[in-house]
Design an enzyme around this catalytic site. Sequence first.
Site: not given
Length: 317
Positions: A33, A35, A37, A165, A167, A228-229, A256-257
């Site tokens: 999940g 959060e 994560n 995030n 969805r 790409e950072g 991303g988390d």
Amino acid sequence: MDVVTLGETMVLFTPEISGYMRYAGNFSTKVAGAESNLAIGLARLGHNSSWVSRLGDDEFGKKILSFIRGEGVDVSRVSYSPSASTGLYFKEMITDDEVRVQYYRKDSAASRMKPSDLHETHIKNAKYLHLTGITPALSESCYETVMKAIEIATSSGVTVVFDPNLRRKLWPEDHAQEVLLEIAAKADIVLPGLDEGQFLFGDLDAETTARHFFEHGPSLVVLKLGAEGAYYYSDKEQGRVAGFPVHRVVDPVGAGDGFAAGLLSGLLDSLSLEKAVERAAAVGALVTMVKGDVEGLPDRSRLNAFIEGKHREGVNR
């Protein structure tokens, strides 16, 4: 408490073979999940994190709570719902470069979170409140819970961190745009991806996208750019941090988390903004090298070795 985060965690089923899921006979199960994560990522780096949620009073709920507690995350503000189930989702690994996710979370226990589930003192004692755009998409009561959490944090001087995030399957696009911008305007730090920037503002370059987010109200925007950072933008400084080379991306979900965990870790350690963003990019890259949302999250020694390796590489070139 360093960071309090709020949101749904589910049991993840992954086929043991690649290709279409219809041909899979065996699945592995993991806990994931956005959060939680982040909370686990911070705990592995030595920070105090707390995850707030609701779980079904079922075996999946017990599995999730046991796992997250075992990772060193505070779960004292998690409650069980006797009348709703824990959410599930399936990750379809068609190829190394093509991953599809299917959620089974409608009317889940977490979707029934409400403002009264929040403990004001718990949030007020944190340094950061972390939220994502997933939670308000789950239900109206979840939206109200997020807004109440922001109100508590803001009134107490707690820094609000928001990762949009996005969805798309969870809500209509016009409603998503409205709510994501509403929360971004109330947050102190916003951590969008370039695709979320395009969703909200159109197909713009990184600097322009970051500036649009900044103009909505946050004091810092860190735009995730994948391999790409990242590009960071505040009233005092702007700049770009290069990504970390990854020989082979095994599983991009959860990167991303990890990025968010790395950034908050850097800020908690009083690193410069550039170095904090570099740490974020490093954690995100490490997550992509391992199957699963949290399995690739590094401890501090592995993270430091990874960052130092990149720096040595740069010196030797």
